[in-house]
Motif scaffolding. Structure first.
Motif, PDB file in Angstrom:
ATOM      1  N   PHE A 154       0.826  -1.202   0.000  1.00 37.76           N
ATOM      2  CA  PHE A 154       0.000   0.000   0.000  1.00 37.76           C
ATOM      3  C   PHE A 154       0.867   1.262   0.000  1.00 37.76           C
ATOM      4  CE2 PHE A 154      -2.313  -3.384   2.184  1.00 37.76           C
ATOM      5  CZ  PHE A 154      -3.496  -3.422   1.448  1.00 37.76           C
ATOM      6  N   PRO A 155       0.651   2.160  -0.967  1.00 36.44           N
ATOM      7  CA  PRO A 155       1.472   3.374  -1.051  1.00 36.44           C
ATOM      8  C   PRO A 155       1.104   4.425  -0.014  1.00 36.44           C
ATOM      9  CG  PRO A 155      -0.203   3.401  -2.762  1.00 36.44           C
ATOM     10  CD  PRO A 155      -0.302   2.065  -2.089  1.00 36.44           C
ATOM     11  N   THR A 156      -0.123   4.357   0.520  1.00 37.54           N
ATOM     12  CA  THR A 156      -0.586   5.362   1.481  1.00 37.54           C
ATOM     13  C   THR A 156      -1.305   4.687   2.645  1.00 37.54           C
ATOM     14  OG1 THR A 156      -2.772   5.647   0.443  1.00 37.54           O
ATOM     15  CG2 THR A 156      -0.948   6.999  -0.411  1.00 37.54           C
ATOM     16  N   GLU A 157      -1.344   5.396   3.773  1.00 39.45           N
ATOM     17  CA  GLU A 157      -2.095   4.887   4.920  1.00 39.45           C
ATOM     18  C   GLU A 157      -3.587   4.870   4.624  1.00 39.45           C
ATOM     19  OE1 GLU A 157      -0.660   5.514   9.158  1.00 39.45           O
ATOM     20  OE2 GLU A 157       0.098   7.327   8.168  1.00 39.45           O
ATOM     21  N   VAL A 158      -4.049   5.783   3.791  1.00 39.29           N
ATOM     22  CA  VAL A 158      -5.462   5.820   3.418  1.00 39.29           C
ATOM     23  C   VAL A 158      -5.861   4.515   2.730  1.00 39.29           C
ATOM     24  CG1 VAL A 158      -7.185   6.933   1.940  1.00 39.29           C
ATOM     25  CG2 VAL A 158      -5.573   8.332   3.244  1.00 39.29           C
ATOM     26  N   ALA A 159      -5.032   4.060   1.803  1.00 39.98           N
ATOM     27  CA  ALA A 159      -5.319   2.810   1.088  1.00 39.98           C
ATOM     28  C   ALA A 159      -5.282   1.622   2.038  1.00 39.98           C
ATOM     29  CB  ALA A 159      -4.313   2.615  -0.044  1.00 39.98           C
ATOM     30  N   LEU A 160      -4.307   1.613   2.927  1.00 39.43           N
ATOM     31  CA  LEU A 160      -4.193   0.527   3.904  1.00 39.43           C
ATOM     32  C   LEU A 160      -5.387   0.506   4.843  1.00 39.43           C
ATOM     33  CD1 LEU A 160      -2.605  -1.701   5.441  1.00 39.43           C
ATOM     34  CD2 LEU A 160      -1.466   0.149   6.703  1.00 39.43           C
ATOM     35  N   ASP A 161      -5.745   1.663   5.391  1.00 39.63           N
ATOM     36  CA  ASP A 161      -6.860   1.736   6.348  1.00 39.63           C
ATOM     37  C   ASP A 161      -8.182   1.322   5.703  1.00 39.63           C
ATOM     38  OD1 ASP A 161      -5.112   2.584   8.281  1.00 39.63           O
ATOM     39  OD2 ASP A 161      -5.625   4.709   8.110  1.00 39.63           O
ATOM     40  N   ALA A 162      -8.376   1.710   4.434  1.00 46.23           N
ATOM     41  CA  ALA A 162      -9.607   1.328   3.748  1.00 46.23           C
ATOM     42  C   ALA A 162      -9.662  -0.184   3.569  1.00 46.23           C
ATOM     43  CB  ALA A 162      -9.686   2.023   2.391  1.00 46.23           C
ATOM     44  N   PHE A 163      -8.544  -0.777   3.223  1.00 45.15           N
ATOM     45  CA  PHE A 163      -8.469  -2.228   3.055  1.00 45.15           C
ATOM     46  C   PHE A 163      -8.810  -2.937   4.367  1.00 45.15           C
ATOM     47  CE2 PHE A 163      -6.139  -6.254   3.066  1.00 45.15           C
ATOM     48  CZ  PHE A 163      -6.450  -6.789   1.815  1.00 45.15           C
ATOM     49  N   ILE A 164      -8.264  -2.444   5.454  1.00 44.98           N
ATOM     50  CA  ILE A 164      -8.469  -3.083   6.757  1.00 44.98           C
ATOM     51  C   ILE A 164      -9.884  -2.859   7.274  1.00 44.98           C
ATOM     52  CG2 ILE A 164      -7.808  -3.016   9.193  1.00 44.98           C
ATOM     53  CD1 ILE A 164      -4.953  -2.386   8.275  1.00 44.98           C
ATOM     54  N   ASN A 165     -10.298  -1.621   7.314  1.00 43.53           N
ATOM     55  CA  ASN A 165     -11.544  -1.268   8.004  1.00 43.53           C
ATOM     56  C   ASN A 165     -12.797  -1.517   7.180  1.00 43.53           C
ATOM     57  OD1 ASN A 165     -10.211  -0.323  10.391  1.00 43.53           O
ATOM     58  ND2 ASN A 165      -9.669   1.553   9.284  1.00 43.53           N
ATOM     59  N   ASP A 166     -12.697  -1.378   5.874  1.00 39.04           N
ATOM     60  CA  ASP A 166     -13.858  -1.587   5.012  1.00 39.04           C
ATOM     61  C   ASP A 166     -13.882  -2.984   4.400  1.00 39.04           C
ATOM     62  OD1 ASP A 166     -14.470   1.059   5.522  1.00 39.04           O
ATOM     63  OD2 ASP A 166     -13.506   1.796   3.687  1.00 39.04           O
ATOM     64  N   GLY A 167     -12.763  -3.692   4.503  1.00 34.65           N
ATOM     65  CA  GLY A 167     -12.649  -4.939   3.756  1.00 34.65           C
ATOM     66  C   GLY A 167     -12.437  -4.615   2.295  1.00 34.65           C
ATOM     67  N   TRP A 168     -12.194  -5.618   1.493  1.00 35.38           N
ATOM     68  CA  TRP A 168     -11.936  -5.363   0.074  1.00 35.38           C
ATOM     69  C   TRP A 168     -12.433  -6.530  -0.765  1.00 35.38           C
ATOM     70  CZ3 TRP A 168      -8.665  -7.326  -3.892  1.00 35.38           C
ATOM     71  CH2 TRP A 168      -8.531  -6.477  -5.006  1.00 35.38           C
ATOM     72  N   SER A 169     -13.087  -6.210  -1.871  1.00 29.79           N
ATOM     73  CA  SER A 169     -13.578  -7.220  -2.799  1.00 29.79           C
ATOM     74  C   SER A 169     -13.033  -6.912  -4.182  1.00 29.79           C
ATOM     75  CB  SER A 169     -15.106  -7.232  -2.828  1.00 29.79           C
ATOM     76  OG  SER A 169     -15.577  -8.072  -3.869  1.00 29.79           O
ATOM     77  N   ALA A 170     -12.373  -7.892  -4.797  1.00 34.50           N
ATOM     78  CA  ALA A 170     -11.818  -7.680  -6.132  1.00 34.50           C
ATOM     79  C   ALA A 170     -12.910  -7.409  -7.153  1.00 34.50           C
ATOM     80  CB  ALA A 170     -10.983  -8.881  -6.551  1.00 34.50           C
ATOM     81  N   ASP A 171     -14.088  -7.978  -6.948  1.00 36.18           N
ATOM     82  CA  ASP A 171     -15.186  -7.782  -7.901  1.00 36.18           C
ATOM     83  C   ASP A 171     -15.613  -6.323  -7.983  1.00 36.18           C
ATOM     84  OD1 ASP A 171     -15.266 -10.393  -8.655  1.00 36.18           O
ATOM     85  OD2 ASP A 171     -16.845 -10.950  -7.243  1.00 36.18           O
ATOM     86  N   ALA A 172     -15.341  -5.553  -6.926  1.00 26.50           N
ATOM     87  CA  ALA A 172     -15.728  -4.141  -6.916  1.00 26.50           C
ATOM     88  C   ALA A 172     -14.635  -3.246  -7.491  1.00 26.50           C
ATOM     89  CB  ALA A 172     -16.043  -3.701  -5.482  1.00 26.50           C
ATOM     90  N   ASP A 173     -13.520  -3.862  -7.896  1.00 24.10           N
ATOM     91  CA  ASP A 173     -12.381  -3.090  -8.409  1.00 24.10           C
ATOM     92  C   ASP A 173     -12.027  -3.603  -9.792  1.00 24.10           C
ATOM     93  OD1 ASP A 173      -9.950  -1.836  -8.920  1.00 24.10           O
ATOM     94  OD2 ASP A 173      -9.371  -1.863  -6.808  1.00 24.10           O
ATOM     95  N   ALA A 174     -12.437  -2.857 -10.811  1.00 25.49           N
ATOM     96  CA  ALA A 174     -12.228  -3.292 -12.196  1.00 25.49           C
ATOM     97  C   ALA A 174     -10.757  -3.480 -12.510  1.00 25.49           C
ATOM     98  CB  ALA A 174     -12.834  -2.276 -13.159  1.00 25.49           C
ATOM     99  N   SER A 175      -9.880  -2.717 -11.873  1.00 25.36           N
ATOM    100  CA  SER A 175      -8.456  -2.840 -12.147  1.00 25.36           C
ATOM    101  C   SER A 175      -7.906  -4.163 -11.648  1.00 25.36           C
ATOM    102  CB  SER A 175      -7.681  -1.683 -11.500  1.00 25.36           C
ATOM    103  OG  SER A 175      -7.851  -1.673 -10.096  1.00 25.36           O
ATOM    104  N   ALA A 176      -8.549  -4.734 -10.611  1.00 20.26           N
ATOM    105  CA  ALA A 176      -8.098  -6.027 -10.106  1.00 20.26           C
ATOM    106  C   ALA A 176      -8.594  -7.159 -10.982  1.00 20.26           C
ATOM    107  CB  ALA A 176      -8.592  -6.230  -8.673  1.00 20.26           C
ATOM    108  N   VAL A 177      -9.820  -7.052 -11.447  1.00 18.01           N
ATOM    109  CA  VAL A 177     -10.406  -8.106 -12.266  1.00 18.01           C
ATOM    110  C   VAL A 177      -9.837  -8.083 -13.672  1.00 18.01           C
ATOM    111  CG1 VAL A 177     -12.555  -9.024 -13.201  1.00 18.01           C
ATOM    112  CG2 VAL A 177     -12.516  -8.047 -10.907  1.00 18.01           C
ATOM    113  N   GLY A 178      -9.611  -6.886 -14.195  1.00 19.75           N
ATOM    114  CA  GLY A 178      -9.179  -6.764 -15.576  1.00 19.75           C
ATOM    115  C   GLY A 178      -7.720  -7.058 -15.815  1.00 19.75           C
ATOM    116  N   GLY A 179      -6.897  -6.975 -14.784  1.00 15.91           N
ATOM    117  CA  GLY A 179      -5.485  -7.253 -14.956  1.00 15.91           C
ATOM    118  C   GLY A 179      -4.701  -6.005 -15.287  1.00 15.91           C
ATOM    119  N   ASP A 180      -3.387  -6.162 -15.362  1.00 18.07           N
ATOM    120  CA  ASP A 180      -2.477  -5.053 -15.587  1.00 18.07           C
ATOM    121  C   ASP A 180      -1.755  -5.263 -16.908  1.00 18.07           C
ATOM    122  OD1 ASP A 180      -0.619  -3.074 -15.521  1.00 18.07           O
ATOM    123  OD2 ASP A 180       0.164  -3.532 -13.528  1.00 18.07           O
ATOM    124  N   ASP A 181      -1.955  -4.357 -17.853  1.00 20.41           N
ATOM    125  CA  ASP A 181      -1.336  -4.482 -19.178  1.00 20.41           C
ATOM    126  C   ASP A 181      -0.066  -3.646 -19.297  1.00 20.41           C
ATOM    127  OD1 ASP A 181      -3.345  -6.170 -20.101  1.00 20.41           O
ATOM    128  OD2 ASP A 181      -4.642  -4.476 -20.606  1.00 20.41           O
TER     129      ASP A 181
END
Length: 221
Positions: A154-181
């Motif tokens: 995680f590049p920022t504490e904001v990103a880390l805290d959101a991951f921890i406190n809100d949980g995270w679902s790849a289905d809600a993040d198109a960049s995770a599902v679509g891959g990195d080109d």
């Protein structure tokens, strides 16, 4: 007796999941298997959760929370060391990062794959640790059981805290599902978080973690 009962329950759930999938194929619905992961929704997630919980019960009946946390911490450190050996880029991202998370996952791959795992998210600023669970479900052709590690940087504490406190679902993040080109290893999420997947052969050059969910482990925090 308790472990025998738990093992029987685990095998029954596994067989029901496999036979249900096969029945789809026999009914001439094989073309829809690729969409089963999303269409089945809560039913598959609930079944996968029960399978994962049952498997954990069998393995961890006699292990204390402190021992579980220590095992997760040790695995995380070993995984990071291996990641840095595999990728100088990952080391550079880690050095600048505000936090990271490491998960060990066992993926049961039949016609429908389910992956269960545990891990820890660490704030590098204050070294605070949050223990978490993961669950994945998706369509798969083939069979077997695969062991892997997933690493978030995680590049920022904001990103880390959101991951921890809100949980995270790849289905809600198109960049995770679509891959990195971009040609780089792993994935780069929309918020700049880097995600790497380690398997027996090394870092996965291209990966998609669609269908996975991450949340706090109330039993270990």
């Amino acid at each position: 007796m308790k472990k025998m009962y738990t093992l029987s329950k685990f095998l029954l759930i596994s067989h029901l999941l496999l036979f249900s999938t096969i029945s789809f194929c026999q009914a001439g619905l094989w073309d829809s298997v690729k969409s089963v992961a999303s269409d089945v929704g809560d039913a598959v997630t609930d079944t996968a959760s029960k399978v994962g919980d049952t498997a954990s019960d069998m393995i961890e009946d006699d292990v204390s929370p402190a021992q579980k946390r220590q095992t997760i911490d040790n695995n995380a450190q070993k995984t990071l060391s291996r990641l840095f050996e595999e990728s100088r880029e990952a080391q550079e991202y880690y050095d600048k990062a505000k936090g990271y998370a490491v998960f060990d996952s066992h993926e049961f791959a039949f016609l429908i794959k389910t992956g269960t795992g545990s891990g820890v998210a660490v704030n590098k600023i204050d070294n605070s640790r949050t223990y978490m669970k993961m669950l994945g479900a998706g369509a798969n052709i083939g069979g077997g059981i695969k062991y892997m590690q997933i690493i978030f940087i995680f590049p920022t504490e904001v990103a880390l805290d959101a991951f921890i406190n809100d949980g995270w679902s790849a289905d809600a993040d198109a960049s995770a599902v679509g891959g990195d080109d971009s040609g780089q290893l792993g994935l780069t999420l929309a918020d700049g978080t880097k995600v790497y997947e380690l398997v027996d052969t090394g870092i996965m050059a291209k990966m998609s973690i669609g269908g996975t969910k991450y949340w706090k482990d109330d039993d270990l925090n």
